[in-house]
Design a protein around this motif. Structure first.
Motif, mmCIF file in Angstrom:
data_model
loop_
_atom_site.group_PDB
_atom_site.id
_atom_site.type_symbol
_atom_site.label_atom_id
_atom_site.label_comp_id
_atom_site.label_asym_id
_atom_site.label_seq_id
_atom_site.Cartn_x
_atom_site.Cartn_y
_atom_site.Cartn_z
ATOM 1 N N GLY A 6 52.083 -7.953 78.661
ATOM 2 C CA GLY A 6 53.233 -7.365 78.373
ATOM 3 C C GLY A 6 53.934 -8.187 77.614
ATOM 4 N N LEU A 7 55.213 -6.715 77.535
ATOM 5 C CA LEU A 7 55.949 -8.360 76.515
ATOM 6 C C LEU A 7 56.913 -9.412 76.871
ATOM 7 C CD1 LEU A 7 57.943 -8.046 74.048
ATOM 8 C CD2 LEU A 7 59.518 -6.951 75.257
ATOM 9 N N ALA A 8 57.108 -9.160 78.934
ATOM 10 C CA ALA A 8 57.685 -10.475 79.302
ATOM 11 C C ALA A 8 57.194 -11.307 79.083
ATOM 12 C CB ALA A 8 57.518 -10.127 80.569
ATOM 13 N N LEU A 9 55.848 -11.353 79.726
ATOM 14 C CA LEU A 9 55.445 -12.673 79.880
ATOM 15 C C LEU A 9 54.364 -13.400 78.293
ATOM 16 C CD1 LEU A 9 53.128 -14.795 80.502
ATOM 17 C CD2 LEU A 9 50.640 -13.040 81.139
ATOM 18 N N ASP A 10 54.317 -12.367 77.408
ATOM 19 C CA ASP A 10 54.021 -12.525 75.943
ATOM 20 C C ASP A 10 55.185 -13.173 74.876
ATOM 21 O OD1 ASP A 10 50.983 -12.346 76.449
ATOM 22 O OD2 ASP A 10 51.342 -10.554 75.453
ATOM 23 N N ALA A 65 57.409 -1.155 79.419
ATOM 24 C CA ALA A 65 57.623 -1.750 78.525
ATOM 25 C C ALA A 65 57.774 -3.509 78.551
ATOM 26 C CB ALA A 65 58.692 -1.700 77.390
ATOM 27 N N LEU A 66 57.987 -4.317 79.122
ATOM 28 C CA LEU A 66 58.262 -5.346 79.799
ATOM 29 C C LEU A 66 57.190 -5.380 80.407
ATOM 30 C CD1 LEU A 66 62.232 -5.220 80.557
ATOM 31 C CD2 LEU A 66 61.061 -7.363 79.054
ATOM 32 N N ALA A 67 56.803 -4.861 81.181
ATOM 33 C CA ALA A 67 55.590 -5.829 82.614
ATOM 34 C C ALA A 67 54.554 -4.856 81.481
ATOM 35 C CB ALA A 67 55.820 -4.824 83.346
ATOM 36 N N GLY A 68 54.000 -4.231 81.152
ATOM 37 C CA GLY A 68 52.874 -3.021 80.982
ATOM 38 C C GLY A 68 52.183 -4.193 80.029
ATOM 39 N N GLY A 69 50.688 -4.377 79.873
ATOM 40 C CA GLY A 69 49.615 -4.694 79.434
ATOM 41 C C GLY A 69 49.102 -4.003 77.951
ATOM 42 N N GLU A 70 48.147 -4.890 77.657
ATOM 43 C CA GLU A 70 47.055 -3.977 76.782
ATOM 44 C C GLU A 70 47.990 -3.226 75.475
ATOM 45 O OE1 GLU A 70 44.123 -2.582 79.413
ATOM 46 O OE2 GLU A 70 43.399 -3.771 78.015
ATOM 47 N N ASP A 71 49.670 -3.495 75.087
ATOM 48 C CA ASP A 71 49.580 -2.855 74.237
ATOM 49 C C ASP A 71 48.778 -3.174 72.692
ATOM 50 O OD1 ASP A 71 51.648 -1.023 74.811
ATOM 51 O OD2 ASP A 71 53.151 -3.079 75.237
#
Length: 331
Positions: free
Chosen positions: A242-246, A272-278
């Motif tokens: 996820g964008l926020a964590l990374d 976009a902020l919270a979702g992972g695996e992009d």
């Protein structure tokens, strides 16, 4: 892919390790930098630049994929893609993959064949010249795919997550959040109680097929890793959690604050902020430098009380954590 008669598609527990390996290795392609490929105790890979980028990632049935949702081809493709993305995030070009499989006895041989096809075709599409050059095979009640990826920096220094500088532009390629959308569709619509069930394409709304593809068969922009490094990226990392964590991880490693602009995050900024695996590339560039394929989503500021801001406010999302977010229901 048409189904095969069971007599021609035995369960793995009914055939030898040699036959399984033969089925896999006949589907691999030679890698550009391979001096010695599968068949010996180890592969030999050329290192033209004199340095090797190495990474490893493990996909386990349950927290990382579900056989009810992923075909063998999907799983091979995704296992390749997520590892290629980590190599690209260092500014390197992927050169080789090593794959260790732990597979249940009751899987069909065709599943492993399609797994190998997914690896081969993902490498051909995302990182031409890279291929599976070896690995290991064992039996397990829980299917596990462990991949080691190697890459070549081609004479460039590695781009780490700790080099972002005040005044840099924060940028990503493409849109974010599609993989998270796909995962939400899977968990929200294709379960019988808690147990995953096969995806029925007839039940998908407009755009959901593409979201599922982003989750099950991602296409990260592998070539843009080297492009970003050549253009002068000061920091870069793979967006897997996820964008926020990374972005917080990059800010902490660089001792800066990353300030994002919500309007730049696309149609679904929260996803976009919270979702992972992009598996997109989060990069920072000096002001005035933005290579083709990247779009600006924020700026780097001096370190403040918060490592990550969005529209000047703290970001209250944490991203994907498998220890917290996965469940153990099979399927």
């Amino acid at each position: 892919m048409p189904s095969r008669p069971e007599a021609d598609d035995p369960r793995l527990g009914d055939v030898s390790e040699g036959r399984i390996l033969q089925a896999i290795l006949t589907r691999t392609s030679p890698a550009t930098h391979t001096l010695l490929g599968p068949g010996d105790d180890a592969a030999v890979i050329a290192t033209p630049s004199g340095s090797v980028v190495a990474t490893t990632d493990t996909l386990v049935h349950g927290p990382d994929f579900r056989l009810a949702w992923s075909s063998g081809y999907d799983l091979g493709w995704k296992a390749a893609a997520v590892n290629l993305a980590d190599v690209a995030a260092m500014g390197a070009r992927p050169t080789a993959l090593l794959v260790a499989l732990a597979v249940p006895r009751d899987l069909r041989l065709s599943f492993v064949e399609r797994l190998a096809d997914g690896f081969r075709e993902a490498c051909a599409a995302l990182a031409p010249g890279c291929a599976v050059v070896g690995g290991d095979l064992t039996v397990s009640d829980v299917m596990t795919v462990a991949v080691t990826a190697l890459g070549d920096l081609e004479g460039r220094p590695p781009v780490t997550r700790g080099g972002a500088e005040v005044g840099d532009v924060v940028a990503v390629p493409g849109e974010l959040g599609h993989a998270a959308h796909g995962l939400a569709v899977l968990f929200g619509r294709f379960r019988d109680g808690d147990v995953p069930v096969s995806v029925d394409p007839a039940r998908l709304a407009a755009g959901e097929g593409a979201a599922l593809a982003a989750q099950l068969r991602p296409t990260p922009p592998i070539a843009l890793g080297a492009v970003a490094a050549t253009a002068g990226a000061t920091a870069m990392m793979d967006i897997s959690d996820g964008l926020a964590l990374d972005a917080r991880r990059m800010a902490d490693a660089s001792d800066v604050t990353i300030a994002l602009e919500r309007a730049a995050l696309g149609e679904a900024p929260d996803r976009a902020l919270a979702g992972g695996e992009d598996h997109a590339l989060l990069a920072t560039f000096p002001a005035g430098v933005l290579p083709p394929g990247f779009r600006a989503i924020g700026v780097v500021r001096p370190r403040g009380d918060e490592g990550l801001l969005c529209d000047d406010l703290p970001v209250d999302v944490s991203g994907w954590d498998p220890y917290r977010d996965w469940d153990s229901v099979a399927g």
